[in-house]
Design a protein around this motif. Structure first.
Motif, PDB file in Angstrom:
ATOM      1  N   LEU A 101     -10.797  18.855 -14.351  1.00 60.77           N
ATOM      2  CA  LEU A 101      -9.636  19.724 -14.558  1.00 60.77           C
ATOM      3  C   LEU A 101      -8.343  18.918 -14.562  1.00 60.77           C
ATOM      4  O   LEU A 101      -7.439  19.182 -15.366  1.00 60.77           O
ATOM      5  N   GLY A 102      -8.234  17.927 -13.679  1.00 58.99           N
ATOM      6  CA  GLY A 102      -7.030  17.100 -13.630  1.00 58.99           C
ATOM      7  C   GLY A 102      -6.775  16.388 -14.955  1.00 58.99           C
ATOM      8  O   GLY A 102      -5.636  16.347 -15.443  1.00 58.99           O
ATOM      9  N   LEU A 173      -7.433  33.808 -12.497  1.00 62.05           N
ATOM     10  CA  LEU A 173      -7.722  34.282 -11.140  1.00 62.05           C
ATOM     11  C   LEU A 173      -8.828  33.455 -10.491  1.00 62.05           C
ATOM     12  O   LEU A 173      -8.806  33.197  -9.282  1.00 62.05           O
ATOM     13  N   MET A 174      -9.813  33.020 -11.291  1.00 62.93           N
ATOM     14  CA  MET A 174     -10.934  32.244 -10.750  1.00 62.93           C
ATOM     15  C   MET A 174     -10.469  30.911 -10.184  1.00 62.93           C
ATOM     16  O   MET A 174     -10.885  30.504  -9.086  1.00 62.93           O
ATOM     17  N   ILE A 175      -9.601  30.190 -10.911  1.00 61.94           N
ATOM     18  CA  ILE A 175      -9.221  28.866 -10.410  1.00 61.94           C
ATOM     19  C   ILE A 175      -8.247  28.989  -9.245  1.00 61.94           C
ATOM     20  O   ILE A 175      -8.146  28.081  -8.417  1.00 61.94           O
ATOM     21  N   ARG A 264      -1.513  24.839 -11.346  1.00 62.79           N
ATOM     22  CA  ARG A 264      -0.819  24.047 -10.308  1.00 62.79           C
ATOM     23  C   ARG A 264      -1.453  24.302  -8.942  1.00 62.79           C
ATOM     24  O   ARG A 264      -1.656  23.377  -8.162  1.00 62.79           O
ATOM     25  N   ARG A 265      -1.772  25.580  -8.671  1.00 55.60           N
ATOM     26  CA  ARG A 265      -2.392  25.917  -7.380  1.00 55.60           C
ATOM     27  C   ARG A 265      -3.754  25.243  -7.245  1.00 55.60           C
ATOM     28  O   ARG A 265      -4.096  24.715  -6.174  1.00 55.60           O
ATOM     29  N   ALA A 266      -4.525  25.240  -8.330  1.00 57.58           N
ATOM     30  CA  ALA A 266      -5.847  24.610  -8.294  1.00 57.58           C
ATOM     31  C   ALA A 266      -5.723  23.102  -8.094  1.00 57.58           C
ATOM     32  O   ALA A 266      -6.498  22.487  -7.352  1.00 57.58           O
ATOM     33  N   ALA A 267      -4.720  22.483  -8.743  1.00 57.42           N
ATOM     34  CA  ALA A 267      -4.530  21.040  -8.609  1.00 57.42           C
ATOM     35  C   ALA A 267      -4.092  20.678  -7.190  1.00 57.42           C
ATOM     36  O   ALA A 267      -4.544  19.683  -6.615  1.00 57.42           O
ATOM     37  N   GLU A 268      -3.195  21.503  -6.605  1.00 51.03           N
ATOM     38  CA  GLU A 268      -2.730  21.242  -5.241  1.00 51.03           C
ATOM     39  C   GLU A 268      -3.881  21.331  -4.240  1.00 51.03           C
ATOM     40  O   GLU A 268      -3.934  20.570  -3.288  1.00 51.03           O
TER      41      GLU A 268
END
Length: 271
Positions: A101-102, A173-175, A264-268
Motif C-alpha cells: 500500500l505504501g 472504510l475497510m482500510i 493517510r490513516r492506514a499509512a499512519e
C-alpha cells in the motif's frame, strides 16, 4: 486521459496475471454455490411445498407468477454484487495486507483509474461465474419469457455502476478499520435482505423499505427485473435508472472524498 487509461489497463493486466498464476478455484466454486443453492432450494420449495404455484399477493407485488424467474434474476444479481464487491472493495486492503500500500500511495497513479482497472478485471471474472449460474438455471427449465435487450443492458450497466460506487466507499472504510470481513458481510446482509433479491421488498416494513431506497443496488435490481422479467422498455424504467445513477454518483463522490484521509490513516497505523 491517456495516462489514466494506461493506469487502469496496467492494473487490470497485473491483477489478471497474478490471479491466473495463483487463483483459488475452490473459492470460485464456493461463491458459485451461493447462487446454485439459492436457485436449487427455491426450485424444491416451489414444487415440494407450493405445488408449483405461488400466492396471489406474490403475483400482485411482482407483476407475474414466474417465481423461479424472479429467483434466478435475484440470485444472479446478488452473486454479481457480492463477487464485484469482494474484488473491488478489497483492492486497497489487499495492498495493505501484502505490504504494497505504501508503494501505491507514493506512485504517480490516480486512485480512480487504479480502482477502475481492478473493477474491469472483476467484471470479466464475475461474468464467467454468473454465466455458469445461468447455465444451471437453464437446466432447471428457468426461462425469461419477455425481456428487452436495451433495457437489460442499461440495467447491467446501472448495477455495475452501483456496485463500483459502493465498493469505493466500502474500500475506504475497510482500510480505516483495518478489517474486511465484518464490513463486507454487513453490506452483503443488507443487500440480501433489503434489495429484493429473493422476495419483493414491499413485504418489508416501511422503515426498511426507505432504508432499501438508500442503496443504489435496489433501484438497479428494479431496472434489471423490469427488463428481464417483464420486458419493459427503457422509457418505463427511466425513473428507477435515474435514481440508481444519482445514488451511485453520491456514493462515488463520498468514497473519493474520504479515500485520501483513509489512506493517510492506514499509512499512519503501519508505523
Amino acid at each position: 486521459m491517456g495516462e489514466q487509461m494506461s493506469v487502469a489497463w496496467a492494473t487490470l493486466r497485473r491483477t489478471w496475471t497474478m490471479t491466473f498464476r495463483a487463483y483459488p478455484w475452490s473459492y470460485a466454486v464456493g461463491c458459485l454455490l451461493i447462487g446454485v443453492f439459492t436457485l436449487g432450494l427455491s426450485y424444491l420449495g416451489l414444487h415440494a411445498i407450493g405445488g408449483g404455484s405461488v400466492a396471489e399477493d406474490f403475483t400482485a407485488r411482482t407483476g407475474g407468477a414466474d417465481y423461479l424467474g424472479y429467483i434466478a434474476i435475484g440470485a444472479a444479481g446478488y452473486m454479481f454484487t457480492v463477487r464485484m464487491l469482494l474484488w473491488s472493495s478489497k483492492a486497497l486492503i489487499t495492498e495493505q495486507r501484502q505490504g504494497t500500500l505504501g508503494a501505491l500511495l507514493i506512485a504517480p497513479a490516480g486512485r480512480l483509474p487504479y480502482l477502475l482497472g481492478f473493477t474491469g478485471f472483476a467484471l470479466l471474472n464475475t461474468a464467467v461465474e454468473v454465466g455458469l449460474l445461468g447455465g444451471f438455471a437453464a437446466v432447471l427449465g428457468v426461462t425469461l419469457p419477455a425481456w428487452h435487450p436495451l433495457a437489460a443492458l442499461a440495467g447491467l450497466l446501472a448495477l455495475s455502476a452501483a456496485v463500483f460506487a459502493v465498493a469505493v466507499l466500502l474500500g475506504a472504510l475497510m482500510i480505516v478499520a483495518g478489517e474486511a470481513h465484518i464490513s463486507q458481510n454487513t453490506v452483503f446482509l443488507a443487500v440480501s435482505l433489503l434489495c429484493g433479491i429473493t422476495f419483493p421488498n414491499s413485504y418489508l416494513p416501511v422503515p426498511a423499505r426507505w432504508l432499501a431506497e438508500l442503496l443504489p443496488v435496489t433501484s438497479a435490481m428494479d431496472v434489471l427485473r423490469g427488463a428481464l422479467g417483464r420486458g419493459q422498455p427503457l422509457t418505463e424504467l427511466t425513473a428507477r435508472l435515474v435514481t440508481c445513477l444519482a445514488l451511485s454518483l453520491g456514493y462515488l463522490l463520498l468514497g473519493l472524498r474520504l479515500l485520501p484521509a483513509a489512506e493517510r490513516r492506514a499509512a499512519e497505523r503501519s508505523f
